[in-house]
Design a protein around this motif. Structure first.
Motif, PDB file in Angstrom:
ATOM      1  N   ALA A 133      71.281 -14.302  72.613  1.00  0.00           N
ATOM      2  CA  ALA A 133      72.712 -15.090  71.407  1.00  0.00           C
ATOM      3  C   ALA A 133      72.015 -16.300  70.983  1.00  0.00           C
ATOM      4  O   ALA A 133      72.436 -16.279  69.238  1.00  0.00           O
ATOM      5  CB  ALA A 133      73.408 -15.082  72.589  1.00  0.00           C
ATOM      6  N   THR A 134      71.617 -16.760  71.091  1.00  0.00           N
ATOM      7  CA  THR A 134      71.064 -18.095  71.050  1.00  0.00           C
ATOM      8  C   THR A 134      70.184 -17.942  69.437  1.00  0.00           C
ATOM      9  O   THR A 134      70.246 -18.247  68.190  1.00  0.00           O
ATOM     10  CB  THR A 134      70.106 -19.315  71.390  1.00  0.00           C
ATOM     11  N   GLU A 135      69.060 -16.434  69.306  1.00  0.00           N
ATOM     12  CA  GLU A 135      67.996 -16.733  68.555  1.00  0.00           C
ATOM     13  C   GLU A 135      69.297 -15.630  67.549  1.00  0.00           C
ATOM     14  O   GLU A 135      69.198 -15.887  65.642  1.00  0.00           O
ATOM     15  CB  GLU A 135      67.357 -15.237  68.717  1.00  0.00           C
ATOM     16  N   LYS A 136      70.253 -15.036  68.499  1.00  0.00           N
ATOM     17  CA  LYS A 136      70.913 -14.059  67.133  1.00  0.00           C
ATOM     18  C   LYS A 136      72.214 -15.232  66.098  1.00  0.00           C
ATOM     19  O   LYS A 136      71.894 -15.108  64.583  1.00  0.00           O
ATOM     20  CB  LYS A 136      71.137 -13.504  67.591  1.00  0.00           C
ATOM     21  N   ILE A 137      72.445 -15.975  66.722  1.00  0.00           N
ATOM     22  CA  ILE A 137      73.068 -16.929  65.830  1.00  0.00           C
ATOM     23  C   ILE A 137      72.495 -18.064  65.184  1.00  0.00           C
ATOM     24  O   ILE A 137      73.078 -17.246  64.235  1.00  0.00           O
ATOM     25  CB  ILE A 137      74.298 -17.648  67.278  1.00  0.00           C
ATOM     26  N   GLU A 138      71.748 -18.252  65.440  1.00  0.00           N
ATOM     27  CA  GLU A 138      70.676 -19.597  64.806  1.00  0.00           C
ATOM     28  C   GLU A 138      70.174 -18.653  63.523  1.00  0.00           C
ATOM     29  O   GLU A 138      70.068 -18.904  62.600  1.00  0.00           O
ATOM     30  CB  GLU A 138      69.786 -20.196  65.539  1.00  0.00           C
ATOM     31  N   ALA A 139      69.786 -17.020  64.161  1.00  0.00           N
ATOM     32  CA  ALA A 139      69.519 -16.059  62.418  1.00  0.00           C
ATOM     33  C   ALA A 139      69.587 -16.179  61.516  1.00  0.00           C
ATOM     34  O   ALA A 139      69.998 -16.005  60.792  1.00  0.00           O
ATOM     35  CB  ALA A 139      69.076 -15.165  63.587  1.00  0.00           C
ATOM     36  N   ALA A 140      70.983 -15.921  61.625  1.00  0.00           N
ATOM     37  CA  ALA A 140      72.392 -16.078  61.113  1.00  0.00           C
ATOM     38  C   ALA A 140      73.062 -17.199  60.448  1.00  0.00           C
ATOM     39  O   ALA A 140      73.662 -17.236  59.362  1.00  0.00           O
ATOM     40  CB  ALA A 140      73.931 -14.870  62.353  1.00  0.00           C
ATOM     41  N   GLY A 141      72.735 -17.828  60.630  1.00  0.00           N
ATOM     42  CA  GLY A 141      72.797 -19.212  59.958  1.00  0.00           C
ATOM     43  C   GLY A 141      73.917 -20.383  60.559  1.00  0.00           C
ATOM     44  O   GLY A 141      74.199 -21.626  59.986  1.00  0.00           O
ATOM     45  N   GLY A 142      73.665 -20.087  61.782  1.00  0.00           N
ATOM     46  CA  GLY A 142      74.609 -21.092  62.971  1.00  0.00           C
ATOM     47  C   GLY A 142      73.893 -21.959  63.933  1.00  0.00           C
ATOM     48  O   GLY A 142      73.188 -21.874  63.514  1.00  0.00           O
ATOM     49  N   THR A 143      74.927 -22.037  64.463  1.00  0.00           N
ATOM     50  CA  THR A 143      74.653 -23.147  65.226  1.00  0.00           C
ATOM     51  C   THR A 143      74.862 -23.285  66.876  1.00  0.00           C
ATOM     52  O   THR A 143      76.164 -22.525  67.004  1.00  0.00           O
ATOM     53  CB  THR A 143      75.038 -24.946  64.610  1.00  0.00           C
ATOM     54  N   CYS A 144      74.473 -23.219  67.993  1.00  0.00           N
ATOM     55  CA  CYS A 144      74.654 -23.508  69.135  1.00  0.00           C
ATOM     56  C   CYS A 144      74.338 -24.656  69.445  1.00  0.00           C
ATOM     57  O   CYS A 144      73.766 -24.960  70.319  1.00  0.00           O
ATOM     58  CB  CYS A 144      73.989 -21.839  69.879  1.00  0.00           C
TER      59      CYS A 144
END
Length: 149
Positions: A133-144
């Motif tokens: 989930a962390t990888e997918k959110i950060e790949a889309a340009g978001g932050t966790c």
């Protein structure tokens, strides 16, 4: 048809075995239970699992596996694919998801799981994230951001 007319089909019931009625009957004297021993006596037999005084199997077997978790953590879980409907640069928290109706009940702190794809950059604040989930959110340009409750 009445209840008093009901009965088993003819030939379905056999007569009771009459024991102890002489040698000619085939079940005389000891009634087919042998001469002596615990199983020849009247009354109930032994309880289920009794092994003649030997430590029974259900007490010999180790009972070590599958201990219940004492202080188990319960999370409100949601997958990454459910966050795809939100607008870009949105701050995602448990309260915001409840307000939007994406999550319907609060089962504890929010945990983000990694099933599905995410195309929108989001600022996600949750108690726990899976690695995917962390990888997918950060790949889309978001932050966790991990928050503690």
């Amino acid at each position: 048809m009445k209840i008093e007319n009901l009965g088993p089909k003819s030939g379905a019931k056999r007569r009771k075995r009459r024991v102890g009625r002489g040698i000619a009957a085939g079940q005389g004297a000891s009634c087919g239970f042998g001469m002596r021993g615990q199983k020849s006596r009247s009354g109930t037999g032994t309880k289920a699992g009794f092994e003649g005084g030997q430590m029974p199997l259900y007490r010999r077997v180790p009972k070590l596996k599958h201990f219940p978790l004492v202080n188990q953590k319960y999370y409100t879980t949601i997958n990454v694919k459910a966050l795809g409907s939100l607008p870009a640069k949105t701050e995602v928290t448990l309260n915001s998801l409840l307000e939007d109706g994406i999550v319907t009940n609060n089962d504890g702190p929010l945990k983000i799981l990694g099933d599905g794809e995410l195309k929108v950059a989001l600022n996600v604040k949750a108690a726990a994230f899976t690695k995917s989930a962390t990888e997918k959110i950060e790949a889309a340009g978001g932050t966790c951001e991990v928050i503690t409750n």
